[in-house]
Write a protein that holds these residues in place. Sequence first.
Motif, PDB file in Angstrom:
ATOM      1  N   ILE A  58      11.498 -12.771  76.005  1.00 21.83           N
ATOM      2  CA  ILE A  58      11.588 -14.089  76.636  1.00 21.83           C
ATOM      3  C   ILE A  58      13.056 -14.474  76.741  1.00 21.83           C
ATOM      4  O   ILE A  58      13.805 -14.377  75.767  1.00 21.83           O
ATOM      5  N   LYS A  69      14.659 -17.962  67.838  1.00 25.21           N
ATOM      6  CA  LYS A  69      13.747 -19.097  67.875  1.00 25.21           C
ATOM      7  C   LYS A  69      14.334 -20.263  67.094  1.00 25.21           C
ATOM      8  O   LYS A  69      14.787 -20.100  65.968  1.00 25.21           O
ATOM      9  N   VAL A  79       2.343 -18.667  73.552  1.00 23.63           N
ATOM     10  CA  VAL A  79       2.773 -17.360  73.023  1.00 23.63           C
ATOM     11  C   VAL A  79       1.581 -16.421  72.895  1.00 23.63           C
ATOM     12  O   VAL A  79       1.671 -15.230  73.232  1.00 23.63           O
ATOM     13  N   LEU A 125       2.803 -24.778  72.213  1.00 20.76           N
ATOM     14  CA  LEU A 125       3.615 -23.634  72.608  1.00 20.76           C
ATOM     15  C   LEU A 125       3.144 -22.357  71.924  1.00 20.76           C
ATOM     16  O   LEU A 125       3.264 -21.262  72.486  1.00 20.76           O
ATOM     17  N   ASP A 126       2.601 -22.482  70.710  1.00 13.23           N
ATOM     18  CA  ASP A 126       2.019 -21.317  70.041  1.00 13.23           C
ATOM     19  C   ASP A 126       0.862 -20.749  70.863  1.00 13.23           C
ATOM     20  O   ASP A 126       0.652 -19.527  70.901  1.00 13.23           O
ATOM     21  N   ALA A 148      10.832 -26.455  74.539  1.00 10.98           N
ATOM     22  CA  ALA A 148      10.183 -25.197  74.901  1.00 10.98           C
ATOM     23  C   ALA A 148      11.195 -24.055  74.912  1.00 10.98           C
ATOM     24  O   ALA A 148      10.918 -22.966  74.390  1.00 10.98           O
ATOM     25  N   TYR A 204      12.142 -23.270  71.239  1.00  8.75           N
ATOM     26  CA  TYR A 204      11.065 -22.701  70.430  1.00  8.75           C
ATOM     27  C   TYR A 204      10.672 -21.299  70.893  1.00  8.75           C
ATOM     28  O   TYR A 204      10.312 -20.442  70.088  1.00  8.75           O
ATOM     29  N   LEU A 205      10.756 -21.077  72.210  1.00  8.42           N
ATOM     30  CA  LEU A 205      10.337 -19.794  72.762  1.00  8.42           C
ATOM     31  C   LEU A 205      11.474 -18.788  72.870  1.00  8.42           C
ATOM     32  O   LEU A 205      11.232 -17.593  73.078  1.00  8.42           O
ATOM     33  N   THR A 222      15.564 -17.609  77.663  1.00  6.58           N
ATOM     34  CA  THR A 222      15.690 -19.051  77.922  1.00  6.58           C
ATOM     35  C   THR A 222      17.154 -19.483  77.979  1.00  6.58           C
ATOM     36  O   THR A 222      17.440 -20.672  78.076  1.00  6.58           O
TER      37      THR A 222
END
Length: 245
Positions: A111, A72, A97, A93-94, A64, A67-68, A113
């Motif tokens: 975002i 990316k 988003v 996860l899309d 996560a 990807y987020l 992370t």
Amino acid sequence: YKVLNEIKKFNTEHLTFDEDSHIYYIDGVPVDTSVTSVLHGQINEDSQYLKVSSAIGTTHDTIARDYLGSPKVVKTDYPNMTKEDVENFHKELDKLVRHLDSRFGKGQYDIVTDESMLRMVGRISINGQYKTIAGTMDMLVIDRNGNFHIFDFKTNRANNHTEFTAENTMIYPKQVEMYKQMLEHNNGKVESVNLIQFNIFYDTPKGKGQYENGNVEYTVSQNAMQYIFFIGLFVVSLLAAISTI
């Protein structure tokens, strides 16, 4: 973002985290406790689910964040999951988003992370004594007004249920509230705290969930590691502390 850059600078220069022992250190001195320890107490190392659930949860958190995050990261080589599992999770996860786009406005939020910006240190009163405490948030969203929105990921073994568990609705809001207070202590304006539950399926682990070649050993069934068609999303703004810990 000044607040996060200052946190990153402090963490880079002073804070370290031992992955094996799950202990935080400030300039080589162990932090008294962690957010997880305060909420859950002593973990039962003999639990047959412990290593398996921890490893699977860590893998999902990592995917996560990759990807987020920015930039990316799209890859399918992760421990404990097949290529198909990862691709299915990316689709979930899309959906998250799209939820964020709807909530904050597409292209109107950032975002975060990067763990070096997400590790928090503070002080907490336990039985009348102040102790140092540390913990790591899973994700921050910064809206167009510069407000912070804390997101915490939880992995749920959904063999018997997919709704939010009592633990997730009772204990984990306290966890994100603690992150909120520590972030606000560093002059960050927190607008909301949020829980996201990832529902997965897997059978009873073998033994105590021992590792083999870096992967977790667990039995499989026809529906193992398949995802339901939504991410259990629980969005709540905490306007005051849930309880005094």
